[in-house]
Design a protein around this motif. Structure first.
Motif, PDB file in Angstrom:
ATOM      1  N   GLN A   1      30.920  49.218 -35.513  1.00 28.34           N
ATOM      2  CA  GLN A   1      30.127  50.325 -35.306  1.00 28.34           C
ATOM      3  C   GLN A   1      29.426  50.049 -36.719  1.00 28.34           C
ATOM      4  OE1 GLN A   1      27.736  50.128 -33.612  1.00 28.34           O
ATOM      5  NE2 GLN A   1      29.105  50.202 -31.572  1.00 28.34           N
TER       6      GLN A   1
ATOM      7  N   ARG B   1      25.700  49.765 -38.403  1.00 30.56           N
ATOM      8  CA  ARG B   1      24.762  50.049 -38.130  1.00 30.56           C
ATOM      9  C   ARG B   1      24.745  50.632 -40.017  1.00 30.56           C
ATOM     10  NH1 ARG B   1      23.895  52.033 -33.826  1.00 30.56           N
ATOM     11  NH2 ARG B   1      23.822  50.370 -32.189  1.00 30.56           N
ATOM     12  N   ASN B   2      23.679  50.449 -40.263  1.00 26.11           N
ATOM     13  CA  ASN B   2      23.160  50.685 -41.630  1.00 26.11           C
ATOM     14  C   ASN B   2      24.066  50.954 -42.226  1.00 26.11           C
ATOM     15  OD1 ASN B   2      20.610  51.183 -40.388  1.00 26.11           O
ATOM     16  ND2 ASN B   2      21.096  52.799 -39.321  1.00 26.11           N
TER      17      ASN B   2
ATOM     18  N   LEU C   1      23.409  40.583 -39.374  1.00 28.74           N
ATOM     19  CA  LEU C   1      21.839  40.589 -38.850  1.00 28.74           C
ATOM     20  C   LEU C   1      22.313  41.452 -37.556  1.00 28.74           C
ATOM     21  CD1 LEU C   1      20.258  38.618 -40.797  1.00 28.74           C
ATOM     22  CD2 LEU C   1      20.041  40.186 -41.039  1.00 28.74           C
ATOM     23  N   SER C   2      22.994  41.309 -36.186  1.00 28.45           N
ATOM     24  CA  SER C   2      22.571  41.315 -35.114  1.00 28.45           C
ATOM     25  C   SER C   2      23.549  42.510 -35.232  1.00 28.45           C
ATOM     26  CB  SER C   2      23.550  40.486 -34.310  1.00 28.45           C
ATOM     27  OG  SER C   2      23.217  39.741 -34.417  1.00 28.45           O
TER      28      SER C   2
ATOM     29  N   SER D   1      22.909  44.820 -37.019  1.00 30.43           N
ATOM     30  CA  SER D   1      22.184  45.935 -38.243  1.00 30.43           C
ATOM     31  C   SER D   1      23.170  46.444 -39.348  1.00 30.43           C
ATOM     32  CB  SER D   1      21.843  47.000 -36.905  1.00 30.43           C
ATOM     33  OG  SER D   1      21.108  46.575 -36.050  1.00 30.43           O
TER      34      SER D   1
ATOM     35  N   SER E   1      23.737  46.976 -43.042  1.00 31.62           N
ATOM     36  CA  SER E   1      23.194  46.878 -44.738  1.00 31.62           C
ATOM     37  C   SER E   1      23.524  46.136 -45.772  1.00 31.62           C
ATOM     38  CB  SER E   1      22.533  47.861 -44.792  1.00 31.62           C
ATOM     39  OG  SER E   1      21.932  47.623 -45.808  1.00 31.62           O
TER      40      SER E   1
ATOM     41  N   ARG F   1      17.540  33.690 -43.761  1.00 29.75           N
ATOM     42  CA  ARG F   1      17.289  34.156 -43.164  1.00 29.75           C
ATOM     43  C   ARG F   1      17.175  35.671 -44.288  1.00 29.75           C
ATOM     44  NH1 ARG F   1      18.182  34.043 -38.217  1.00 29.75           N
ATOM     45  NH2 ARG F   1      19.891  32.601 -37.356  1.00 29.75           N
TER      46      ARG F   1
ATOM     47  N   HIS G   1      14.682  38.086 -43.317  1.00 33.19           N
ATOM     48  CA  HIS G   1      15.137  40.045 -43.367  1.00 33.19           C
ATOM     49  C   HIS G   1      15.036  40.767 -44.176  1.00 33.19           C
ATOM     50  CE1 HIS G   1      16.382  37.929 -39.627  1.00 33.19           C
ATOM     51  NE2 HIS G   1      16.515  38.966 -39.003  1.00 33.19           N
TER      52      HIS G   1
ATOM     53  N   SER H   1      14.260  43.227 -45.419  1.00 38.11           N
ATOM     54  CA  SER H   1      14.585  44.744 -45.589  1.00 38.11           C
ATOM     55  C   SER H   1      15.702  44.409 -45.232  1.00 38.11           C
ATOM     56  CB  SER H   1      13.528  45.771 -44.674  1.00 38.11           C
ATOM     57  OG  SER H   1      13.588  45.008 -42.982  1.00 38.11           O
ATOM     58  N   GLN H   2      16.531  44.327 -44.662  1.00 42.57           N
ATOM     59  CA  GLN H   2      17.919  44.206 -44.107  1.00 42.57           C
ATOM     60  C   GLN H   2      19.284  43.935 -45.068  1.00 42.57           C
ATOM     61  OE1 GLN H   2      18.619  44.050 -40.250  1.00 42.57           O
ATOM     62  NE2 GLN H   2      20.482  43.728 -40.516  1.00 42.57           N
TER      63      GLN H   2
END
Length: 215
Positions: A34, A36-37, A57-58, A60, A62, A79, A83, A85-86
């Motif tokens: 994991q 994510r962020n 990106l999939s 999530s 940063s 991309r 994307h 913001s990411q």
């Protein structure tokens, strides 16, 4: 002399060891990591970096992407724009301060550049900082590998050859994907919804949420 700890291990005479999964040393520990962020540093902007971006990106993540504009693959550039913001884009070659300034905020380091010397320097620095690192196409300089992934909604199936045969992994992954039921992702979503309802009706009664099995 201290007692042998193995002497404390009980015997289980009614158990049949032949039913246990066999141990095959030399594999990788395949995990659903994991991120994510969480911050992931990706060095490079070519076609391999574009593939890495799809995974990140999939998931999530940063992402901090470091690469000169002249080396960007069209998909990587796409991309970056879609994307923004990411992805934090640093339009230059890698510098050691990209890792040393705040290593505690970094979860993973990935390199995808056509410069073996620079890749090894990034790998060495990452190891010194205690950061998990993957150097594309150099298995000895990888703490983890990217497998060939089939994604259908919440379902993710990964095939790994431990860096030995990426094209073979992709072929096996396609065969697995072709054998799956057409509406499997919808079924998985419904099962997840049912599990959520069961947890509310009988908290603590359901078995754990990990998916664990060895073939």
């Amino acid at each position: 002399m201290a007692e042998d700890p193995l002497a404390l291990v009980p015997d289980f005479p009614d158990e049949d060891p032949s039913t246990y999964p066999p141990i095959q040393p030399g594999g990788s520990l395949i995990l659903a990591w994991q991120v994510r962020n969480k911050r992931v540093v990706l060095v490079g902007g070519g076609n391999v970096a574009a593939t890495r971006l799809v995974h990140l990106l999939s998931a999530s993540a940063s992402i901090t992407l470091i690469a000169p504009p002249s080396g960007l693959h069209p998909e990587t550039a796409y991309r970056l724009k879609t994307h923004a913001s990411q992805i934090t884009y640093i339009p230059r070659n890698f510098q050691p301060t990209d890792l040393t300034t705040s290593p505690s905020t970094i979860s993973l380091v990935l390199t995808a550049i056509d410069d073996p010397v620079a890749s090894t320097e990034i790998y060495t620095l990452s190891k010194q900082l205690g950061l998990p690192v993957n150097v594309a196409d150099v298995p000895p300089e990888c703490d983890f590998y990217f497998g060939s992934v089939h994604r259908d909604g919440p379902l993710q199936v990964m095939v790994s050859t431990n860096g030995n045969g990426p094209k073979l992994a992709a072929m096996i992954r396609r065969r697995i994907a072709d054998s799956l039921p057409r509406d499997i992702s919808t079924a998985i979503v419904r099962v997840g919804e049912l599990r959520g309802k069961l947890r509310k009706l009988a908290p603590g009664k359901e078995e754990g949420g990990e998916e664990d099995g060895v073939d």
